[in-house]
Write a protein that holds these residues in place. Structure first.
Motif, PDB file in Angstrom:
ATOM      1  N   UNK A 123       0.815  -1.120  -0.016  1.00 49.50           N
ATOM      2  CA  UNK A 123       0.029  -0.052  -0.029  1.00 49.50           C
ATOM      3  C   UNK A 123       0.807   1.196   0.010  1.00 49.50           C
ATOM      4  N   UNK A 124       0.202   2.416  -0.302  1.00 48.06           N
ATOM      5  CA  UNK A 124       0.896   3.618  -0.203  1.00 48.06           C
ATOM      6  C   UNK A 124       0.442   4.516   0.975  1.00 48.06           C
ATOM      7  N   UNK A 125      -0.504   3.836   1.758  1.00 47.55           N
ATOM      8  CA  UNK A 125      -1.195   4.407   2.796  1.00 47.55           C
ATOM      9  C   UNK A 125      -0.142   4.506   4.084  1.00 47.55           C
ATOM     10  N   UNK A 126      -0.313   5.345   4.771  1.00 50.70           N
ATOM     11  CA  UNK A 126       0.264   5.412   5.873  1.00 50.70           C
ATOM     12  C   UNK A 126       0.408   4.314   6.687  1.00 50.70           C
ATOM     13  N   UNK A 127       1.180   3.520   7.335  1.00 53.57           N
ATOM     14  CA  UNK A 127       1.041   2.211   7.950  1.00 53.57           C
ATOM     15  C   UNK A 127       0.067   2.325   9.167  1.00 53.57           C
ATOM     16  N   UNK A 128      -0.029   3.518   9.715  1.00 53.18           N
ATOM     17  CA  UNK A 128      -0.725   3.413  10.867  1.00 53.18           C
ATOM     18  C   UNK A 128      -2.248   3.430  10.615  1.00 53.18           C
ATOM     19  N   UNK A 129      -2.424   4.074   9.344  1.00 48.23           N
ATOM     20  CA  UNK A 129      -3.692   4.061   8.847  1.00 48.23           C
ATOM     21  C   UNK A 129      -4.263   2.651   8.246  1.00 48.23           C
ATOM     22  N   UNK A 130      -3.222   1.779   7.734  1.00 44.83           N
ATOM     23  CA  UNK A 130      -3.331   0.864   7.139  1.00 44.83           C
ATOM     24  C   UNK A 130      -3.872  -0.405   8.493  1.00 44.83           C
ATOM     25  N   UNK A 131      -3.158  -0.180   9.577  1.00 43.10           N
ATOM     26  CA  UNK A 131      -3.221  -0.716  10.549  1.00 43.10           C
ATOM     27  C   UNK A 131      -4.972  -0.717  11.299  1.00 43.10           C
ATOM     28  N   UNK A 132      -5.148   0.617  11.227  1.00 43.41           N
ATOM     29  CA  UNK A 132      -6.353   1.127  11.857  1.00 43.41           C
ATOM     30  C   UNK A 132      -7.605   0.408  10.952  1.00 43.41           C
ATOM     31  N   UNK A 133      -7.302   0.369   9.707  1.00 38.38           N
ATOM     32  CA  UNK A 133      -8.266  -0.137   8.930  1.00 38.38           C
ATOM     33  C   UNK A 133      -8.478  -1.471   8.873  1.00 38.38           C
ATOM     34  N   UNK A 134      -7.423  -2.260   9.108  1.00 36.12           N
ATOM     35  CA  UNK A 134      -7.349  -3.748   9.353  1.00 36.12           C
ATOM     36  C   UNK A 134      -7.992  -3.980  10.583  1.00 36.12           C
ATOM     37  N   UNK A 135      -7.545  -3.343  11.709  1.00 34.27           N
ATOM     38  CA  UNK A 135      -8.094  -3.815  12.848  1.00 34.27           C
ATOM     39  C   UNK A 135      -9.743  -3.358  12.988  1.00 34.27           C
ATOM     40  N   UNK A 136     -10.273  -2.426  12.534  1.00 36.29           N
ATOM     41  CA  UNK A 136     -11.518  -2.084  12.576  1.00 36.29           C
ATOM     42  C   UNK A 136     -12.370  -3.130  11.382  1.00 36.29           C
TER      43      UNK A 136
END
Lengths: 292, 69, 69, 69, 69, 69, 69
Positions: free
Chosen positions: A87-100
């Motif tokens: 991804x080119x997303x901020x890794x924190x954002x990626x994590x957040x999306x996956x968690x949610x």
């Protein structure tokens, strides 16, 4: 590598391409995700990330072969059924999306409780029968009440980090308690020579919200205290000025259009208070008007 | 109420709440003076802490304020 | 509060809250009279319906009284 | 409230709350100055610790009223 | 706080809270005038409804009275 | 509030709250810088213990009056 | 708190709270920038409505005032 099958070479090349064309590479664990849910998640991610499952050896090869510095360390986070996410997303954002996007799942015998599993006190849907014995055997305090099986106390049935025993797992499912979460479990993410592990990637939104509010409060406090005029502070500074002025006027008994009613009322209230004490001693000490 | 105001007035100016003083103030205020009431007032006030009684209003009054918050 | 009490006293006895009356009462109560404050008192109360101001507090006042009973 | 604001202003700038100063400020602020109110203001503030009076919640004063809420 | 008292004073006397007026009052009150703060005050007040801000406080004090009605 | 946030930011990073620094931060944040407000900010903060002032509840100041609500 | 202050600053000036802007402001404020914290901040703020949070704070601030009565 003459002994390596052609498709494997293609696969590694393909992975390497992906690694090179995205800023962020994540290592995830897809273990225990039922196929329909995995498909659902792929769809969710479609526009923002690419999920790639492969053999461990091939992923290792691709990572080690990449020119991105330090990326080979992602290997250390291969667990269960590993997959790479690009991804080119901020890794924190990626994590957040996956968690949610994780969903509750039934307990599985042998899995580890992510947190304390609690069987709450209250009614169950069970009619009296052998299930009562099963509950009790699993250590759940239950009894029969008004033709139903009732759990008498909250009970921590498996502590966080403990293995869920087979009989407990089946009871939990029958009680419709789903203590596990399934979803794409991002173990680590690589970006710009840095590996962020999942503990680092956990974003505490509640704390962020609290911090925003704290910052705003501090800014208000400081601007009122230092008398710095801006849109937010000026009304408060005015109120402070008015409040102090009213205090002074009332305490010094200075009559003006703002204070006179309050001061008159104060005198009247004091009079009534004193009158009530006086009339408690002797009714005749006060006039009829006050005798109510 | 004029009797009570008179007592409060004398209390505030630091004068004794005596029969004589109460009558003097009431008369100055144009009130008809009821001797019996003056006596009763003075007797009743003997056991009352005027300051405290007046303050009580404030406190009693303050409570509902807080409650109303 | 002596100026206020005096005004309330005169109001209760139905007398005019005039400079003369206020002074008379204050003096009877043994207060040192400050002419300026008397004038300010009268000026401030000129447009005020004292009855109304008192009425407005009736509830407030009643509560502590009842409580004190 | 202009008299009070004037007093607060002079207090804050560390000037004496004298007749002369109060008038000067009021005039600068374009107010019509009422001598009696100036004198009354000064008389009322004479024995008052302004700093304390500013910060002291006028609860005692305001509360009975507030109680009506 | 001298800047805000000045603003309040001008507001109460119905004068414009202009740079010139603020300075005039501050000087009359013996304050050293900081041009930048005067400008900041005026700029900030442009977006603030003084009456409303004052009402919020004043009403707070006065409202309960009305509530009792 | 951008000036305040800038001051708090500089305070936190341990930089001096100077005209130059304030301007630099404001510009980096894409704000139009008003020289007068920068000067006013610095003047206002000169005698203030920022740490303390940030934690001191501003609204408490309004409390007494508001409290009457 | 420098990361939050930076975010609030950018919010106030109407700039996007992007990695680039946050870094620019932090650097202007003389802070050492931790890339990971910048990223974490931005991810965290994506779901926080700063405007709403501020409004809520204002209300919350008002509440204790009333409670202080």
């Amino acid at each position: 590598m003459p002994h390596v099958a052609e498709w494997k070479k293609d696969e590694v090349a393909n992975l390497k391409d992906l690694i090179n064309s995205y800023e962020v590479v994540g290592m995830a664990n897809l273990a225990d995700i039922p196929a329909p849910q995995l498909q659902q998640m792929r769809r969710t991610l479609k526009d923002s990330a690419t999920l790639k499952m492969s053999r461990k050896t091939l992923m290792s090869l691709a990572l080690n072969d990449s020119e991105k510095a330090q990326i080979e360390n992602l290997e250390d986070y291969m667990e269960g059924q590993p997959a790479l996410i690009f991804t080119n997303m901020n890794p924190f954002k990626l994590y957040k999306i996956l968690e949610s996007s994780k969903t509750p799942a039934p307990a599985k015998a042998g899995s580890i409780a992510p947190e304390d599993i609690i069987v709450p006190k209250g009614d169950t849907a069970f009619k009296p029968g052998p299930v009562l014995g099963e509950l009790q055997k699993a250590g759940i305090p239950a009894k029969i009440e008004k033709g139903k099986i009732v759990i008498t106390n909250d009970k921590v049935i498996v502590e966080a980090g403990e293995v869920i025993p087979r009989d407990v797992a089946s009871i939990l499912t029958r009680l419709e308690i789903f203590p596990l979460e399934v979803g794409i479990d991002l173990r680590a993410a690589y970006e710009a020579e840095t590996i962020y592990t999942s503990d680092l990637l956990t974003v505490d939104e509640e704390k962020t919200l609290a911090d925003v509010q704290k910052a705003f409060t501090q800014a208000l406090n400081l601007s009122v205290e230092a008398v710095i005029f801006n849109k937010e502070s000026t009304p408060l500074i005015i109120q402070k000025a008015v409040s102090q002025s009213l205090n002074l006027a009332l305490n010094a008994e200075i009559l003006n259009e703002k204070t006179r009613d309050v001061l008159l009322a104060k005198a009247y209230a004091q009079m009534l208070a004193l009158a009530s004490e006086v009339s408690a001693k002797d009714e005749n000490a006060v006039d009829d008007e006050l005798k109510e | 109420m004029e009797y009570i105001y008179t007592a409060m007035l004398l209390h505030t100016t630091g004068q004794e709440i005596s029969e004589e003083n109460v009558k003097k103030v009431l008369e100055a205020a144009g009130a008809e003076v009821d001797e019996a009431r003056v006596k009763a007032l003075i007797a009743a006030l003997e056991d009352v802490d005027i300051e405290e009684a007046m303050e009580k209003t404030a406190v009693a009054a303050a409570a509902p304020v807080a409650a109303a918050a």
